[in-house]
Design a protein around this motif. Structure first.
Motif, PDB file in Angstrom:
ATOM      1  N   CYS A 182      63.230  21.265  37.466  1.00  0.00           N
ATOM      2  CA  CYS A 182      63.352  22.294  38.502  1.00  0.00           C
ATOM      3  C   CYS A 182      62.271  22.143  39.560  1.00  0.00           C
ATOM      4  N   HIS A 183      62.615  22.534  40.760  1.00  0.00           N
ATOM      5  CA  HIS A 183      61.652  22.585  41.849  1.00  0.00           C
ATOM      6  C   HIS A 183      62.054  23.713  42.787  1.00  0.00           C
ATOM      7  N   TYR A 184      61.291  23.906  43.846  1.00  0.00           N
ATOM      8  CA  TYR A 184      61.579  24.975  44.807  1.00  0.00           C
ATOM      9  C   TYR A 184      61.243  24.496  46.220  1.00  0.00           C
ATOM     10  N   GLU A 185      61.816  25.182  47.183  1.00  0.00           N
ATOM     11  CA  GLU A 185      61.485  24.956  48.584  1.00  0.00           C
ATOM     12  C   GLU A 185      61.244  26.308  49.247  1.00  0.00           C
ATOM     13  N   MET A 186      60.168  26.409  50.028  1.00  0.00           N
ATOM     14  CA  MET A 186      59.838  27.624  50.743  1.00  0.00           C
ATOM     15  C   MET A 186      60.381  27.559  52.173  1.00  0.00           C
ATOM     16  N   SER A 187      60.893  28.695  52.641  1.00  0.00           N
ATOM     17  CA  SER A 187      61.389  28.760  54.016  1.00  0.00           C
ATOM     18  C   SER A 187      61.433  30.214  54.458  1.00  0.00           C
ATOM     19  N   GLU A 188      61.632  30.427  55.735  1.00  0.00           N
ATOM     20  CA  GLU A 188      61.819  31.773  56.253  1.00  0.00           C
ATOM     21  C   GLU A 188      63.273  32.187  56.045  1.00  0.00           C
ATOM     22  N   ASP A 189      63.467  33.406  55.577  1.00  0.00           N
ATOM     23  CA  ASP A 189      64.808  33.903  55.279  1.00  0.00           C
ATOM     24  C   ASP A 189      65.386  34.590  56.517  1.00  0.00           C
ATOM     25  N   GLU A 190      66.037  33.828  57.353  1.00  0.00           N
ATOM     26  CA  GLU A 190      66.618  34.372  58.585  1.00  0.00           C
ATOM     27  C   GLU A 190      67.851  35.219  58.298  1.00  0.00           C
ATOM     28  N   LYS A 191      68.454  35.052  57.125  1.00  0.00           N
ATOM     29  CA  LYS A 191      69.656  35.815  56.803  1.00  0.00           C
ATOM     30  C   LYS A 191      69.352  37.245  56.377  1.00  0.00           C
ATOM     31  N   ASN A 192      68.124  37.488  55.954  1.00  0.00           N
ATOM     32  CA  ASN A 192      67.756  38.803  55.435  1.00  0.00           C
ATOM     33  C   ASN A 192      66.468  39.292  56.082  1.00  0.00           C
ATOM     34  N   ARG A 193      66.511  39.455  57.382  1.00  0.00           N
ATOM     35  CA  ARG A 193      65.343  39.899  58.128  1.00  0.00           C
ATOM     36  C   ARG A 193      65.035  41.357  57.793  1.00  0.00           C
ATOM     37  N   ILE A 194      63.749  41.716  57.910  1.00  0.00           N
ATOM     38  CA  ILE A 194      63.296  43.044  57.517  1.00  0.00           C
ATOM     39  C   ILE A 194      62.508  43.693  58.655  1.00  0.00           C
ATOM     40  N   TYR A 195      62.106  44.939  58.427  1.00  0.00           N
ATOM     41  CA  TYR A 195      61.273  45.705  59.357  1.00  0.00           C
ATOM     42  C   TYR A 195      61.870  45.701  60.764  1.00  0.00           C
ATOM     43  N   PHE A 196      62.989  46.411  60.895  1.00  0.00           N
ATOM     44  CA  PHE A 196      63.711  46.519  62.164  1.00  0.00           C
ATOM     45  C   PHE A 196      64.129  45.161  62.703  1.00  0.00           C
ATOM     46  N   ASP A 197      64.413  44.245  61.792  1.00  0.00           N
ATOM     47  CA  ASP A 197      64.894  42.905  62.130  1.00  0.00           C
ATOM     48  C   ASP A 197      63.828  42.070  62.838  1.00  0.00           C
ATOM     49  N   LEU A 198      62.555  42.419  62.652  1.00  0.00           N
ATOM     50  CA  LEU A 198      61.472  41.726  63.341  1.00  0.00           C
ATOM     51  C   LEU A 198      60.832  40.629  62.493  1.00  0.00           C
ATOM     52  N   VAL A 199      60.995  40.684  61.174  1.00  0.00           N
ATOM     53  CA  VAL A 199      60.275  39.780  60.282  1.00  0.00           C
ATOM     54  C   VAL A 199      61.251  39.034  59.387  1.00  0.00           C
ATOM     55  N   SER A 200      61.049  37.740  59.266  1.00  0.00           N
ATOM     56  CA  SER A 200      61.813  36.932  58.303  1.00  0.00           C
ATOM     57  C   SER A 200      60.957  36.728  57.062  1.00  0.00           C
ATOM     58  N   PRO A 201      61.314  37.358  55.952  1.00  0.00           N
ATOM     59  CA  PRO A 201      60.504  37.166  54.749  1.00  0.00           C
ATOM     60  C   PRO A 201      60.566  35.729  54.258  1.00  0.00           C
ATOM     61  N   ILE A 202      59.533  35.343  53.533  1.00  0.00           N
ATOM     62  CA  ILE A 202      59.502  34.007  52.949  1.00  0.00           C
ATOM     63  C   ILE A 202      60.280  34.020  51.640  1.00  0.00           C
ATOM     64  N   ARG A 203      61.087  33.003  51.431  1.00  0.00           N
ATOM     65  CA  ARG A 203      61.875  32.893  50.216  1.00  0.00           C
ATOM     66  C   ARG A 203      61.637  31.541  49.567  1.00  0.00           C
ATOM     67  N   ALA A 204      61.738  31.532  48.247  1.00  0.00           N
ATOM     68  CA  ALA A 204      61.681  30.292  47.479  1.00  0.00           C
ATOM     69  C   ALA A 204      63.079  30.013  46.951  1.00  0.00           C
ATOM     70  N   ASP A 205      63.679  28.940  47.418  1.00  0.00           N
ATOM     71  CA  ASP A 205      64.988  28.516  46.920  1.00  0.00           C
ATOM     72  C   ASP A 205      64.784  27.552  45.760  1.00  0.00           C
ATOM     73  N   LEU A 206      65.386  27.890  44.632  1.00  0.00           N
ATOM     74  CA  LEU A 206      65.213  27.096  43.426  1.00  0.00           C
ATOM     75  C   LEU A 206      66.329  26.070  43.294  1.00  0.00           C
ATOM     76  N   ALA A 207      65.982  24.942  42.715  1.00  0.00           N
ATOM     77  CA  ALA A 207      66.984  23.903  42.450  1.00  0.00           C
ATOM     78  C   ALA A 207      66.655  23.263  41.113  1.00  0.00           C
ATOM     79  N   CYS A 208      67.653  23.154  40.257  1.00  0.00           N
ATOM     80  CA  CYS A 208      67.466  22.555  38.935  1.00  0.00           C
ATOM     81  C   CYS A 208      68.561  21.526  38.683  1.00  0.00           C
ATOM     82  N   GLU A 209      68.223  20.534  37.903  1.00  0.00           N
ATOM     83  CA  GLU A 209      69.202  19.546  37.480  1.00  0.00           C
ATOM     84  C   GLU A 209      68.937  19.175  36.026  1.00  0.00           C
TER      85      GLU A 209
END
Length: 230
Positions: A182-209
Motif C-alpha cells: 500500500c501507498h498514498y498520494e497527497m493532493s488538494e481535494d477540489e471536489k470537496n471544498r470547505i469554508y464557503f468554498d474557499l479552501v480545498s482540504p488536503i486528502r490522502a488517496d490510498l492505493a493497494c495491490e
C-alpha cells in the motif's frame, strides 16, 4: 523538503461551546473573533484485518497555547502527565463532543463519506516539550476493500476554528496489510471544498495491490514518491 500538509477550519457551535469556549477562550483569554483557535498536527495509521481496512488509529499533537490551557485545566497534580481520572476527565470534557464532527476525520469510499462506529482506546498525554497529544482509534462499521474501492482520507474542520495539518513525515501509515503493498498520494481535494468554498482540504488517496510476500509496513511512499499539492 516535503510540504507541510495543512488546511484550516472551524467546528460547529455545539463543539465550540462544549470544548473551545469552556477550555480555550476562558483559559487563554483569546478573543472569540480570532481564527483559527487551535492547531493540530496529525497522522493516521490504517489498520487492516484480512486485507481490509477496519479502523484508523489517529495521533494528534496540539499547539503550545491550547496545550497549556488543557494542562492547566486537567493536570490536577501538576506532574505533566494525564493518568487515570485525569485522562477520563480530558476524554469527557475535551474529546467526547468531537463525535459530533466525526472526530475531524473524513474517510471516503468512491467519494462517499464513510461513517465510524465510534472512538476507542483514547489516551491523552503530554510531550517533553509540553504539548498535549491525543491517541485514539476510529472503528469502521464495515471493512473497506482498498483494492476494489477508491479510499481517501482527510482531516479537517470545515468552518475555520481548528487548523489541522498532516505531519511531514509518515502522515499515513499502514498496519496489518500482510498480503498487500500500500501507498498514498497527497493532493488538494477540489471536489470537496470547505469554508464557503474557499479552501480545498488536503486528502490522502490510498492505493493497494496484492503481493505474494509479506508487505506489512508502517510506511507510505518514500520521499521521492510524495506528491505535493502546492
Amino acid at each position: 523538503m516535503l510540504a507541510r500538509w495543512r488546511t484550516a477550519f472551524r467546528s460547529p457551535k455545539t463543539f465550540v461551546a462544549g470544548m473551545l469556549a469552556s477550555v480555550l477562550w476562558v483559559g487563554s483569554g483569546m478573543p472569540a473573533s480570532a481564527h483559527p483557535h487551535v492547531w493540530i498536527d496529525a497522522d493516521a495509521q490504517m489498520v487492516f484485518e484480512d486485507d481490509k481496512i477496519t479502523a484508523i488509529r489517529l495521533h494528534w499533537v496540539f499547539d503550545d497555547l491550547f496545550s497549556l490551557t488543557l494542562i492547566d485545566q486537567f493536570d490536577k497534580n501538576h506532574d505533566l502527565r494525564f493518568f487515570d481520572a485525569e485522562n477520563t476527565d480530558v476524554h469527557d470534557n475535551a474529546f467526547a463532543l468531537l463525535s459530533e464532527v466525526s472526530w475531524l476525520t473524513h474517510l471516503r469510499r468512491n467519494e462517499e463519506i464513510v461513517t465510524f462506529s465510534g472512538a476507542t482506546d483514547f489516551k491523552a498525554d503530554i510531550t517533553d516539550d509540553r504539548r498535549v497529544r491525543y491517541d485514539f482509534t476510529l472503528t469502521l462499521k464495515e471493512p473497506l476493500d482498498p483494492i476494489k474501492d477508491a479510499i481517501a482520507l482527510s482531516v479537517y474542520d470545515a468552518e475555520f476554528y481548528i487548523d489541522v495539518a498532516f505531519t511531514q513525515v509518515d502522515p499515513i501509515l499502514f498496519r496489518g496489510n500482510r498480503h498487500l503493498k500500500c501507498h498514498y498520494e497527497m493532493s488538494e481535494d477540489e471536489k470537496n471544498r470547505i469554508y464557503f468554498d474557499l479552501v480545498s482540504p488536503i486528502r490522502a488517496d490510498l492505493a493497494c495491490e496484492k503481493q505474494v510476500a509479506d508487505a506489512s509496513t508502517n510506511h507510505g511512499l518514500s520521499a521521492g514518491d510524495f506528491v505535493s499539492a502546492e
